[in-house]
Design a protein around this motif. Structure first.
Motif, PDB file in Angstrom:
ATOM      1  N   PHE A 174       0.952  -1.160   0.068  1.00 49.53           N
ATOM      2  CA  PHE A 174       0.111   0.093  -0.054  1.00 49.53           C
ATOM      3  C   PHE A 174       0.983   1.345  -0.003  1.00 49.53           C
ATOM      4  O   PHE A 174       0.813   2.212  -0.846  1.00 49.53           O
ATOM      5  N   ARG A 175       2.021   1.080   0.873  1.00 48.35           N
ATOM      6  CA  ARG A 175       2.754   2.312   0.974  1.00 48.35           C
ATOM      7  C   ARG A 175       3.588   2.667  -0.216  1.00 48.35           C
ATOM      8  O   ARG A 175       3.872   3.831  -0.732  1.00 48.35           O
ATOM      9  N   ALA A 176       3.735   1.479  -1.040  1.00 47.30           N
ATOM     10  CA  ALA A 176       4.721   1.542  -2.327  1.00 47.30           C
ATOM     11  C   ALA A 176       3.849   2.347  -3.314  1.00 47.30           C
ATOM     12  O   ALA A 176       4.122   2.984  -4.145  1.00 47.30           O
ATOM     13  N   ARG A 177       2.517   1.970  -3.278  1.00 51.02           N
ATOM     14  CA  ARG A 177       1.639   2.729  -4.469  1.00 51.02           C
ATOM     15  C   ARG A 177       1.747   4.276  -4.397  1.00 51.02           C
ATOM     16  O   ARG A 177       1.812   4.856  -5.518  1.00 51.02           O
ATOM     17  N   PHE A 178       1.952   4.649  -3.057  1.00 51.88           N
ATOM     18  CA  PHE A 178       1.824   6.171  -2.839  1.00 51.88           C
ATOM     19  C   PHE A 178       3.527   6.809  -3.198  1.00 51.88           C
ATOM     20  O   PHE A 178       3.388   7.772  -3.980  1.00 51.88           O
ATOM     21  N   ALA A 179       4.362   6.028  -2.683  1.00 59.25           N
ATOM     22  CA  ALA A 179       5.705   6.350  -3.077  1.00 59.25           C
ATOM     23  C   ALA A 179       5.952   6.381  -4.841  1.00 59.25           C
ATOM     24  O   ALA A 179       6.636   7.163  -5.372  1.00 59.25           O
ATOM     25  N   ASP A 180       5.423   5.387  -5.461  1.00 56.64           N
ATOM     26  CA  ASP A 180       5.644   5.257  -6.755  1.00 56.64           C
ATOM     27  C   ASP A 180       4.653   6.514  -7.803  1.00 56.64           C
ATOM     28  O   ASP A 180       5.548   6.768  -8.657  1.00 56.64           O
ATOM     29  N   ALA A 181       3.711   6.956  -6.916  1.00 56.03           N
ATOM     30  CA  ALA A 181       3.192   8.261  -7.719  1.00 56.03           C
ATOM     31  C   ALA A 181       3.998   9.312  -7.349  1.00 56.03           C
ATOM     32  O   ALA A 181       3.783  10.254  -8.178  1.00 56.03           O
ATOM     33  N   ASP A 182       4.591   9.600  -6.165  1.00 54.15           N
ATOM     34  CA  ASP A 182       5.173  10.491  -5.980  1.00 54.15           C
ATOM     35  C   ASP A 182       6.051  10.179  -4.406  1.00 54.15           C
ATOM     36  O   ASP A 182       5.451  10.035  -3.517  1.00 54.15           O
ATOM     37  N   PRO A 183       7.338  10.245  -4.696  1.00 50.98           N
ATOM     38  CA  PRO A 183       8.364   9.855  -3.575  1.00 50.98           C
ATOM     39  C   PRO A 183       8.074  10.772  -2.300  1.00 50.98           C
ATOM     40  O   PRO A 183       7.974  10.050  -1.312  1.00 50.98           O
ATOM     41  N   ALA A 184       7.420  11.914  -2.584  1.00 47.38           N
ATOM     42  CA  ALA A 184       7.321  12.988  -1.341  1.00 47.38           C
ATOM     43  C   ALA A 184       5.877  12.370  -0.599  1.00 47.38           C
ATOM     44  O   ALA A 184       5.759  12.979   0.629  1.00 47.38           O
ATOM     45  N   ASN A 185       5.205  11.544  -1.249  1.00 46.46           N
ATOM     46  CA  ASN A 185       3.997  10.940  -0.457  1.00 46.46           C
ATOM     47  C   ASN A 185       4.394  10.296   1.041  1.00 46.46           C
ATOM     48  O   ASN A 185       3.583   9.976   1.887  1.00 46.46           O
ATOM     49  N   ASP A 186       5.653   9.908   0.798  1.00 44.55           N
ATOM     50  CA  ASP A 186       6.057   8.909   2.272  1.00 44.55           C
ATOM     51  C   ASP A 186       6.000   9.914   3.634  1.00 44.55           C
ATOM     52  O   ASP A 186       5.709   9.175   4.646  1.00 44.55           O
ATOM     53  N   ARG A 187       5.665  11.181   3.537  1.00 47.88           N
ATOM     54  CA  ARG A 187       5.653  11.706   4.595  1.00 47.88           C
ATOM     55  C   ARG A 187       4.204  11.436   5.103  1.00 47.88           C
ATOM     56  O   ARG A 187       3.987  12.115   6.306  1.00 47.88           O
TER      57      ARG A 187
END
Length: 254
Positions: A174-187
């Motif tokens: 799940f977390r990787a989906r957001f990181a793939d869209a934009d690495p800044a989403n990890d925050r």
């Protein structure tokens, strides 16, 4: 006369007719007690209709309530007139400039987002679960409002009761989906149990709104999972092995 069901309001939306309703103040028996409004729950339609009528009476007496058949996507429909509840379009957002229509979004952990440009007389409503939020359902709603005459700089938005980060455990995929869209989403993720993280859905939705140029954004800080007496929660019902779960309704209209 029945007392109006309680609901939350957003200061950002000022005098625009709106409300974020929970599970109190309706006629649904257990396990849906008491203001369930979701046909997908399988509850008797007559009960659901009475609950919806109470919500309309509390916010905009005489208005026609509109729902869409929500599919966790990004499509936004423009409502120029009403449609039958049993023939509602498949979409996850609505926009209107027509007085007398009340746009309603169903949720049970996902984020309901209400929009208004008071000067233009345009409102919108979106269902932003993680699928729709990542796909851009709020961006689609803003764009639809602009076609009706709204100005992006004048649109305000309020994010209603939703599952909070402390209650929203997700896995690495799940977390990787957001990181793939934009690495800044990890925050928007905090470390959780081994191999898991806690996701900030309302924070992510607010970020998408700000990135789209919305200058005034309010978050109603109510955790649907944790506030079991006040809100329905799909995840809580699943964890408890309950036989079903209700849906709360958030509404806005002119």
């Amino acid at each position: 006369m029945n007392a109006a069901p309680p609901f939350a309001r957003a200061g950002a939306l000022e005098d625009v007719r709106h409300g974020f309703f929970g599970r109190r103040g309706g006629v649904s028996p257990p396990p849906y007690d008491s203001l369930n409004t979701g046909s997908g729950s399988g509850e008797d339609e007559a009960v659901l209709a009475e609950n919806r009528a109470r919500i309309v009476a509390a916010v905009a007496p005489g208005a026609q309530l509109l729902n869409v058949y929500q599919v966790h996507g990004r499509d936004c429909v423009i409502a120029e007139q009403g449609w039958p509840h049993n023939d509602r379009p498949q979409a996850d957002a609505m926009a209107t400039a027509t007085p007398g229509l009340l746009l309603g979004i169903l949720t049970a952990d996902c984020a309901p987002v209400l929009f208004a440009d008071r000067d233009a007389g345009v409102v919108g409503a979106a269902h932003a679960g993680w699928h729709g939020a990542l796909a851009g359902v709020t961006d689609a709603t803003i764009a639809a409002m602009e076609t009706l005459g709204a100005a992006r700089a004048n649109i305000v938005a309020a994010i209603g009761p939703t599952i909070a980060r402390a209650s929203y455990e997700v896995d690495a995929a799940f977390r990787a989906r957001f990181a793939d869209a934009d690495p800044a989403n990890d925050r928007f993720f905090a470390e959780g149990a081994s191999g898991h993280a806690q996701f900030d859905l309302p924070g992510y939705v607010a970020h998408r709104l700000a990135a789209a140029g919305i200058g005034r954004i309010e978050i109603i800080d109510h955790d649907t999972y944790a506030m079991d007496g006040a809100y329905y929660s799909y995840r809580r019902a699943t964890h408890r092995g309950e036989p079903g779960y209700g849906r709360q309704l958030s509404v806005i209209g002119l």
